[in-house]
Design a protein around this motif. Structure first.
Motif, PDB file in Angstrom:
ATOM      1  N   PHE A 104       0.837  -1.198   0.000  1.00 37.93           N
ATOM      2  CA  PHE A 104       0.000   0.000   0.000  1.00 37.93           C
ATOM      3  C   PHE A 104       0.874   1.250   0.000  1.00 37.93           C
ATOM      4  O   PHE A 104       0.640   2.200  -0.754  1.00 37.93           O
ATOM      5  CB  PHE A 104      -0.916  -0.011   1.226  1.00 37.93           C
ATOM      6  CG  PHE A 104      -1.923   1.112   1.258  1.00 37.93           C
ATOM      7  CD1 PHE A 104      -3.195   0.935   0.743  1.00 37.93           C
ATOM      8  CD2 PHE A 104      -1.598   2.347   1.818  1.00 37.93           C
ATOM      9  CE1 PHE A 104      -4.133   1.967   0.773  1.00 37.93           C
ATOM     10  CE2 PHE A 104      -2.514   3.381   1.849  1.00 37.93           C
ATOM     11  CZ  PHE A 104      -3.787   3.185   1.319  1.00 37.93           C
ATOM     12  N   ALA A 105       1.897   1.257   0.855  1.00 42.06           N
ATOM     13  CA  ALA A 105       2.798   2.410   0.914  1.00 42.06           C
ATOM     14  C   ALA A 105       3.518   2.605  -0.410  1.00 42.06           C
ATOM     15  O   ALA A 105       3.731   3.742  -0.845  1.00 42.06           O
ATOM     16  CB  ALA A 105       3.793   2.231   2.056  1.00 42.06           C
ATOM     17  N   TRP A 106       3.902   1.495  -1.079  1.00 46.54           N
ATOM     18  CA  TRP A 106       4.531   1.599  -2.408  1.00 46.54           C
ATOM     19  C   TRP A 106       3.607   2.340  -3.365  1.00 46.54           C
ATOM     20  O   TRP A 106       4.054   3.233  -4.104  1.00 46.54           O
ATOM     21  CB  TRP A 106       4.843   0.205  -2.943  1.00 46.54           C
ATOM     22  CG  TRP A 106       5.387   0.178  -4.345  1.00 46.54           C
ATOM     23  CD1 TRP A 106       6.699   0.234  -4.720  1.00 46.54           C
ATOM     24  CD2 TRP A 106       4.637   0.102  -5.567  1.00 46.54           C
ATOM     25  NE1 TRP A 106       6.807   0.200  -6.089  1.00 46.54           N
ATOM     26  CE2 TRP A 106       5.567   0.122  -6.641  1.00 46.54           C
ATOM     27  CE3 TRP A 106       3.272   0.032  -5.855  1.00 46.54           C
ATOM     28  CZ2 TRP A 106       5.157   0.067  -7.976  1.00 46.54           C
ATOM     29  CZ3 TRP A 106       2.860  -0.021  -7.183  1.00 46.54           C
ATOM     30  CH2 TRP A 106       3.805  -0.010  -8.235  1.00 46.54           C
ATOM     31  N   GLY A 107       2.330   1.975  -3.379  1.00 40.49           N
ATOM     32  CA  GLY A 107       1.388   2.650  -4.266  1.00 40.49           C
ATOM     33  C   GLY A 107       1.298   4.132  -3.978  1.00 40.49           C
ATOM     34  O   GLY A 107       1.279   4.964  -4.897  1.00 40.49           O
ATOM     35  N   ALA A 108       1.265   4.497  -2.690  1.00 43.83           N
ATOM     36  CA  ALA A 108       1.180   5.910  -2.331  1.00 43.83           C
ATOM     37  C   ALA A 108       2.461   6.657  -2.691  1.00 43.83           C
ATOM     38  O   ALA A 108       2.424   7.819  -3.119  1.00 43.83           O
ATOM     39  CB  ALA A 108       0.878   6.044  -0.837  1.00 43.83           C
ATOM     40  N   VAL A 109       3.602   6.000  -2.522  1.00 44.41           N
ATOM     41  CA  VAL A 109       4.895   6.611  -2.862  1.00 44.41           C
ATOM     42  C   VAL A 109       4.991   6.867  -4.363  1.00 44.41           C
ATOM     43  O   VAL A 109       5.391   7.960  -4.810  1.00 44.41           O
ATOM     44  CB  VAL A 109       6.064   5.726  -2.382  1.00 44.41           C
ATOM     45  CG1 VAL A 109       7.376   6.163  -3.029  1.00 44.41           C
ATOM     46  CG2 VAL A 109       6.190   5.785  -0.868  1.00 44.41           C
TER      47      VAL A 109
ATOM     48  N   GLU B 275      -2.709   1.249 -13.209  1.00 45.41           N
ATOM     49  CA  GLU B 275      -3.427   0.041 -12.801  1.00 45.41           C
ATOM     50  C   GLU B 275      -2.701  -0.661 -11.653  1.00 45.41           C
ATOM     51  O   GLU B 275      -3.331  -1.113 -10.680  1.00 45.41           O
ATOM     52  CB  GLU B 275      -3.560  -0.916 -13.987  1.00 45.41           C
ATOM     53  CG  GLU B 275      -4.299  -2.202 -13.644  1.00 45.41           C
ATOM     54  CD  GLU B 275      -4.392  -3.141 -14.832  1.00 45.41           C
ATOM     55  OE1 GLU B 275      -4.780  -4.301 -14.621  1.00 45.41           O
ATOM     56  OE2 GLU B 275      -4.060  -2.727 -15.959  1.00 45.41           O
ATOM     57  N   LEU B 276      -1.367  -0.743 -11.735  1.00 47.24           N
ATOM     58  CA  LEU B 276      -0.608  -1.366 -10.655  1.00 47.24           C
ATOM     59  C   LEU B 276      -0.740  -0.585  -9.349  1.00 47.24           C
ATOM     60  O   LEU B 276      -0.922  -1.162  -8.283  1.00 47.24           O
ATOM     61  CB  LEU B 276       0.864  -1.469 -11.043  1.00 47.24           C
ATOM     62  CG  LEU B 276       1.272  -2.636 -11.946  1.00 47.24           C
ATOM     63  CD1 LEU B 276       2.737  -2.499 -12.329  1.00 47.24           C
ATOM     64  CD2 LEU B 276       1.010  -3.969 -11.264  1.00 47.24           C
ATOM     65  N   VAL B 277      -0.658   0.731  -9.437  1.00 51.97           N
ATOM     66  CA  VAL B 277      -0.787   1.568  -8.247  1.00 51.97           C
ATOM     67  C   VAL B 277      -2.184   1.419  -7.654  1.00 51.97           C
ATOM     68  O   VAL B 277      -2.350   1.321  -6.431  1.00 51.97           O
ATOM     69  CB  VAL B 277      -0.468   3.036  -8.578  1.00 51.97           C
ATOM     70  CG1 VAL B 277      -0.858   3.948  -7.428  1.00 51.97           C
ATOM     71  CG2 VAL B 277       1.007   3.195  -8.909  1.00 51.97           C
ATOM     72  N   SER B 278      -3.190   1.391  -8.509  1.00 55.86           N
ATOM     73  CA  SER B 278      -4.560   1.230  -8.029  1.00 55.86           C
ATOM     74  C   SER B 278      -4.734  -0.087  -7.282  1.00 55.86           C
ATOM     75  O   SER B 278      -5.362  -0.143  -6.225  1.00 55.86           O
ATOM     76  CB  SER B 278      -5.531   1.311  -9.211  1.00 55.86           C
ATOM     77  OG  SER B 278      -6.864   1.161  -8.773  1.00 55.86           O
ATOM     78  N   ARG B 279      -4.146  -1.154  -7.810  1.00 57.93           N
ATOM     79  CA  ARG B 279      -4.230  -2.453  -7.133  1.00 57.93           C
ATOM     80  C   ARG B 279      -3.487  -2.425  -5.799  1.00 57.93           C
ATOM     81  O   ARG B 279      -3.935  -3.012  -4.811  1.00 57.93           O
ATOM     82  CB  ARG B 279      -3.659  -3.551  -8.025  1.00 57.93           C
ATOM     83  CG  ARG B 279      -4.504  -3.903  -9.235  1.00 57.93           C
ATOM     84  CD  ARG B 279      -3.808  -4.966 -10.066  1.00 57.93           C
ATOM     85  NE  ARG B 279      -3.505  -6.150  -9.275  1.00 57.93           N
ATOM     86  CZ  ARG B 279      -2.537  -7.014  -9.547  1.00 57.93           C
ATOM     87  NH1 ARG B 279      -1.741  -6.795 -10.600  1.00 57.93           N
ATOM     88  NH2 ARG B 279      -2.346  -8.070  -8.793  1.00 57.93           N
ATOM     89  N   ALA B 280      -2.349  -1.753  -5.782  1.00 63.55           N
ATOM     90  CA  ALA B 280      -1.569  -1.673  -4.540  1.00 63.55           C
ATOM     91  C   ALA B 280      -2.319  -0.910  -3.458  1.00 63.55           C
ATOM     92  O   ALA B 280      -2.092  -1.141  -2.263  1.00 63.55           O
ATOM     93  CB  ALA B 280      -0.217  -1.010  -4.807  1.00 63.55           C
ATOM     94  N   LEU B 281      -3.227  -0.012  -3.843  1.00 60.25           N
ATOM     95  CA  LEU B 281      -3.946   0.836  -2.892  1.00 60.25           C
ATOM     96  C   LEU B 281      -5.322   0.288  -2.532  1.00 60.25           C
ATOM     97  O   LEU B 281      -6.162   1.014  -1.982  1.00 60.25           O
ATOM     98  CB  LEU B 281      -4.076   2.257  -3.450  1.00 60.25           C
ATOM     99  CG  LEU B 281      -2.753   3.016  -3.617  1.00 60.25           C
ATOM    100  CD1 LEU B 281      -2.983   4.362  -4.291  1.00 60.25           C
ATOM    101  CD2 LEU B 281      -2.066   3.212  -2.263  1.00 60.25           C
TER     102      LEU B 281
END
Length: 539
Positions: free
Chosen positions: A201-206, A245-251
């Motif tokens: 989750f933090a990766w997506g926000a970063v 799409e990857l960031v959305s999945r991570a979040l």
């Protein structure tokens, strides 16, 4: 930023000469220092109020030992620590280069190629960190350094020692930055341990911050931001293409719906995207395998092994989970290697990471044992279907065979009668049969006694005086029911012996005075109780 020294700053810490102040954080202050060998290092000095907290010192020591097992190719290597110093301090590799927070603040949102490099570099670091059994817990732009040699992630793993001490849990404090905290980190009443998915989750926000210059859940206050994280979708305006799409999945709010670090790399390195928008994206986090040689890695770990005990057991198990997979192919770029094969040996071993000595070092079964069949469902959850002649130890570690939990030092077996209080006996009754249920890199230990209608799993019970016993518990994956299984040696029958480690509470031990099993947080003290799994047939 180098701020120079201030009045009251130490001139020397242990054998390190303090040169300048680098900054301050929630855990303490960071100084630039020179080691006795003349190497420039970063020394983090923890807050003075923790100096006399024995629980903190024990956790700090164990977490440092675990963090040392993270391969240093994309992280700031942990070099030294002294939890007994007043105040305690941690020494890590000094990395030249600005943080991602500084880069975005000074230059604005990143372009496609540089953004992709950041995304790959941080995902690669998380893969290595998680592969070593460590959770970062405080991933944010300030902890991502854009160094000349590649992306470096700093401050990993140690946050747990601060967050888990009784001093902090009593005051409901959490370590981390609210804007990059996963929803589950705010649910402190659940008792569920924070897992690697929180780092995803933090990766997506970063990455979203690097792409847009803002946090995807940014609010007017920490409370407003936390509420958005818990209830609102992320604002990813300005982030396009496959990376969105990857960031959305991570979040995703649900931790189970997020990809793993390896899956992030799979997505980032797929054909047609890893080159960026028609160009060639430089992967700053990718390091040739030749720079991480097996000989160098192994020698460094052996030098740090100072004795048996909890830290050594953790080193043995987490080292095999991390370095075993990272060192698989010396000529391959590490980012690609990790995306393809980081967890493949672990799956082929039937999740038997703690027991690598019972398996060949190349990740395949022994020549005399047919390979297990590994398949992945649409959800990505592996299933292992061994052939009829599969190694019983491997099958027990994948939950496919029953066993006696034999206490090596007293030559007795654990049993869980229907009343739910753990006992020791001769292993002849049905209440002495157990099976493992793998949960990530840990296990739940479940009785197969048909008379137990509830609380069939082993769990840690804490009484009012702080004494921790092992009792029957409901089979939910909580901080009380998850155990690491770390290889220790062999029993008198030649069977592999293990220590049982509950990450939250400590090591499962036998008390000669009370004649019972209990749980003790040991720090670096020796483990004096080990267990072997005595095969009792298929489930």
């Amino acid at each position: 930023m180098n701020d120079g020294l201030r009045p009251g700053d130490p001139a020397r810490l242990g054998g390190y000469d303090v040169l300048a102040r680098l900054g301050d954080g929630g855990m303490g202050s960071v100084f630039l220092a020179r080691s006795p060998q003349g190497r420039r290092v970063a020394v983090k000095v923890v807050r003075p109020e923790l100096s006399h907290d024995e629980e903190f010192r024990g956790r700090f020591r164990s977490e440092v030992n675990r963090a040392r097992q993270v391969p240093p190719f994309c992280t700031a290597e942990v070099l030294d620590a002294d939890p007994d110093h007043d105040p305690p301090y941690l020494v890590v590799e000094y990395v030249e280069g600005p943080s991602l927070a500084e880069v975005v603040r000074e230059q604005g949102p990143l372009g496609a190629a540089q953004l992709h490099s950041i995304a790959v570099g941080v995902a690669t670091a998380l893969t290595a960190i998680h592969g070593a059994g460590v959770i970062h817990r405080d991933l944010k732009p300030a902890n991502v350094l854009v160094a000349p040699g590649g992306i470096k992630v700093i401050d990993f793993g140690i946050a747990r020692a601060f967050e888990a001490t009784s001093q902090h849990t009593r005051t409901n404090q959490m370590v981390g930055t609210v804007s990059y905290m996963a929803p589950e980190r705010f649910d402190t009443a659940s008792g569920r341990p924070v897992g690697p998915a929180a780092d995803i989750f933090a990766w997506g926000a970063v990455v979203a911050h690097a792409a847009t210059g803002r946090n995807p859940f940014g609010g007017d206050s920490a409370t407003a931001t936390a509420m958005r994280i818990l209830t609102q979708p992320p604002d990813l305006t300005g982030l396009d293409g496959p990376l969105r799409e990857l960031v959305s999945r991570a979040l995703e709010k649900d931790p189970a719906a997020r990809p793993t670090a390896r899956e992030l790399l799979d997505g980032l390195l797929t054909a047609g995207y890893s080159a960026g928008a028609g160009g060639s994206a430089q992967i700053l986090g990718a390091t040739p395998m030749a720079s991480v040689s097996p000989a160098a890695g192994t020698g460094g770990q052996d030098q740090r092994s100072t004795g048996p005990g909890l830290a050594t057991a953790a080193r043995a198990s987490w080292r095999r989970r991390g370095w075993f997979t990272v060192l698989g192919a010396a000529a391959t770029v590490i980012a690609v290697l990790v995306s393809v094969s980081l967890f493949a040996p672990q799956l082929l071993q039937g999740r038997s990471g703690p027991d690598r000595a019972d398996s060949p070092a190349n990740g395949s079964p022994p020549a005399s044992t047919p390979a297990a069949t590994v398949s992945a469902a649409a959800s990505g959850t592996p299933t292992v279907s061994p052939s009829a002649s599969v190694d019983p130890t491997r099958a027990m570690l994948t939950g496919q065979r029953r066993f006696l939990l034999h206490v090596v030092e007293i030559d007795r077996d654990l049993s869980l009668p229907s009343h739910g209080e753990l006992e020791v006996g001769d292993g002849t009754g049905k209440d002495a049969l157990f099976v493992l249920e793998p949960v990530g890199v840990d296990y739940m230990i479940k009785s197969v006694n048909p008379d137990i209608a509830h609380r069939p799993c082993l769990g840690v019970k804490l009484d009012a005086k702080g004494y921790k016993s092992l009792v029957g518990a409901e089979c939910y994956a909580t901080a009380a029911t998850l155990f690491g299984i770390a290889r220790e040696g062999r029993d008198d029958k030649g069977r592999t012996s293990y220590s049982l480690i509950n990450e939250e509470h400590g090591v499962v031990q036998w008390s000669p005075t009370k004649k019972e099993i209990y749980v003790e947080f040991l720090g670096d003290a020796p483990i004096d109780t080990t267990f072997s799994l005595v095969d009792r047939g298929a489930v």
